[in-house]
Design a protein around this motif. Sequence first.
Motif, mmCIF file in Angstrom:
data_model
loop_
_atom_site.group_PDB
_atom_site.id
_atom_site.type_symbol
_atom_site.label_atom_id
_atom_site.label_comp_id
_atom_site.label_asym_id
_atom_site.label_seq_id
_atom_site.Cartn_x
_atom_site.Cartn_y
_atom_site.Cartn_z
ATOM 1 N N ASN A 1 -9.042 -33.504 19.922
ATOM 2 C CA ASN A 1 -8.491 -33.228 18.593
ATOM 3 C C ASN A 1 -7.674 -31.945 18.554
ATOM 4 O O ASN A 1 -6.947 -31.691 17.597
ATOM 5 N N THR A 2 -7.745 -31.134 19.599
ATOM 6 C CA THR A 2 -6.941 -29.928 19.705
ATOM 7 C C THR A 2 -5.517 -30.240 20.167
ATOM 8 O O THR A 2 -4.656 -29.357 20.206
ATOM 9 N N GLY A 3 -5.274 -31.504 20.572
ATOM 10 C CA GLY A 3 -3.994 -31.890 21.135
ATOM 11 C C GLY A 3 -3.965 -31.812 22.644
ATOM 12 O O GLY A 3 -3.059 -32.344 23.298
ATOM 13 N N GLU A 4 -4.945 -31.131 23.228
ATOM 14 C CA GLU A 4 -5.025 -31.013 24.686
ATOM 15 C C GLU A 4 -5.523 -32.326 25.295
ATOM 16 O O GLU A 4 -6.100 -33.171 24.601
ATOM 17 N N SER A 5 -5.291 -32.482 26.583
ATOM 18 C CA SER A 5 -5.797 -33.661 27.275
ATOM 19 C C SER A 5 -6.286 -33.267 28.661
ATOM 20 O O SER A 5 -5.904 -32.223 29.198
ATOM 21 N N GLY A 6 -7.142 -34.097 29.205
ATOM 22 C CA GLY A 6 -7.700 -33.786 30.514
ATOM 23 C C GLY A 6 -8.562 -34.913 31.053
ATOM 24 O O GLY A 6 -8.388 -36.071 30.678
ATOM 25 N N ILE A 7 -9.506 -34.526 31.900
ATOM 26 C CA ILE A 7 -10.341 -35.475 32.623
ATOM 27 C C ILE A 7 -11.803 -35.095 32.439
ATOM 28 O O ILE A 7 -12.155 -33.913 32.462
ATOM 29 N N VAL A 8 -12.666 -36.101 32.256
ATOM 30 C CA VAL A 8 -14.107 -35.832 32.240
ATOM 31 C C VAL A 8 -14.509 -35.397 33.649
ATOM 32 O O VAL A 8 -14.307 -36.128 34.616
ATOM 33 N N SER A 9 -15.053 -34.183 33.765
ATOM 34 C CA SER A 9 -15.415 -33.655 35.083
ATOM 35 C C SER A 9 -16.917 -33.701 35.348
ATOM 36 O O SER A 9 -17.340 -33.759 36.500
ATOM 37 N N LYS A 10 -17.720 -33.664 34.281
ATOM 38 C CA LYS A 10 -19.174 -33.709 34.440
ATOM 39 C C LYS A 10 -19.787 -34.409 33.240
ATOM 40 O O LYS A 10 -19.237 -34.377 32.131
ATOM 41 N N VAL A 11 -20.940 -35.012 33.453
ATOM 42 C CA VAL A 11 -21.725 -35.604 32.366
ATOM 43 C C VAL A 11 -22.900 -34.689 32.065
ATOM 44 O O VAL A 11 -23.592 -34.240 32.983
ATOM 45 N N ASN A 12 -23.098 -34.376 30.803
ATOM 46 C CA ASN A 12 -24.263 -33.591 30.404
ATOM 47 C C ASN A 12 -25.456 -34.526 30.261
ATOM 48 O O ASN A 12 -25.499 -35.343 29.339
ATOM 49 N N ILE A 13 -26.419 -34.431 31.163
ATOM 50 C CA ILE A 13 -27.527 -35.387 31.149
ATOM 51 C C ILE A 13 -28.388 -35.258 29.896
ATOM 52 O O ILE A 13 -29.105 -36.187 29.537
ATOM 53 N N HIS A 14 -28.323 -34.119 29.216
ATOM 54 C CA HIS A 14 -29.109 -33.941 27.991
ATOM 55 C C HIS A 14 -28.289 -34.235 26.730
ATOM 56 O O HIS A 14 -28.815 -34.182 25.622
ATOM 57 N N CYS A 15 -27.003 -34.536 26.912
ATOM 58 C CA CYS A 15 -26.139 -34.860 25.773
ATOM 59 C C CYS A 15 -25.005 -35.741 26.278
ATOM 60 O O CYS A 15 -23.888 -35.293 26.497
ATOM 61 N N MET A 16 -25.332 -37.026 26.498
ATOM 62 C CA MET A 16 -24.419 -37.941 27.164
ATOM 63 C C MET A 16 -23.087 -38.125 26.437
ATOM 64 O O MET A 16 -22.071 -38.445 27.051
#
Length: 369
Positions: A311-326
């Motif tokens: 929502n900031t207009g930025e874009s990128g790639i998921v680099s890690k999954v938070n196991i406590h907040c999927m």
Amino acid sequence: MRLISMAECKPGMRLGKPIYSNTGQTLINFRTELTDSMISRLSRMGYEYVYIDDPNTEGIFIEDTIKMETRMALRMTMEKLLSETVQNPMAINEGRVPMWSMCWNSVSMVVNDLRDARNDSIMLIHANSPKNVVGHFMQNAINVCVYATKIGILEGLQGKELIGFSLGALLHDVGNLQIPLNILEKPAQLTGTEFDRVKKHCVIGYDMLKKEPGMPLIAAYCALMHHERMDGSGYPFGLKGLETHPYARWIGIIDAYDAMTNPRPYKKALLPHEAMEILYAGSGSLYDHEKVELFRNKVAIFPVGLSVLLNTGESGIVSKVNIHCMQRPVIRILNDADGFVLKQSYEIDLSSQLHVMITGIGEKENTAV
């Protein structure tokens, strides 16, 4: 490494992982530069996404939920089932299409892959939208099978019981093969009469699987009850609560999630976290509350390597999954709000940056380098 849908593939991109056939034969090697003909061929063969080698995403390792060759074996199984049915619509009803022998090997491959997985979380891949009802039937069957099988393993199912659950997930909508295509492909809301016809697919599927030699009865119950709901508002019988088989309750949740996150002719797809919120809002009334919670806690709805827009207009790639907040992964930011490629990428953790939201999935065209 990043995950790219076939629609987003461009000539010159290099593969981050080799591509195999369903028999294990290497089709395209690691780091091969893709061409137009390669991309077209892979799309025709049914490949939904590929892994791309990218220096901006160095160090991001993507672990497959299942092997690509397993997914292709599932696809070929469903294509064969559809082909047999189209050639002779009554064959499957007369028991002349051996669904058990056709599906057993593919489902066993899924079970073996998921048992060997090092991570308990389930990585849901949001691939290209099927262009017709046949494509949707296959993609939905495969997705529900993979996710249900992983849930079954997490729940401690083994042997014939796990295979039966997996088969039930793969074939939960098999009754739709007996519903007229003009109804299933209708690009508008169904009439009451048409919807009543569609609802019959549960009983039709149950009868088909129950008559199938070797098919576990569990699979038939999954086909029969996956549209029942906890408050009795489902179909075909309006069962309430625990009257519905627990495996069918699971498939109902997974099927609903998959339907919401994939577009239909009459509606757009929801983002994964939006669909998860709807499931959670319906837990207790429509869906089994404990099962929805387990699904939410174990499903990585934004898999590592997926391209996302913020929502900031930025874009990128998921680099890690938070196991406590999927639902709130770590994002490696590659492009600024104006679409310019950053000279130095950086990461933000959405679990601590609560004002930042994922608003889209897929590649964003860069305006400059």
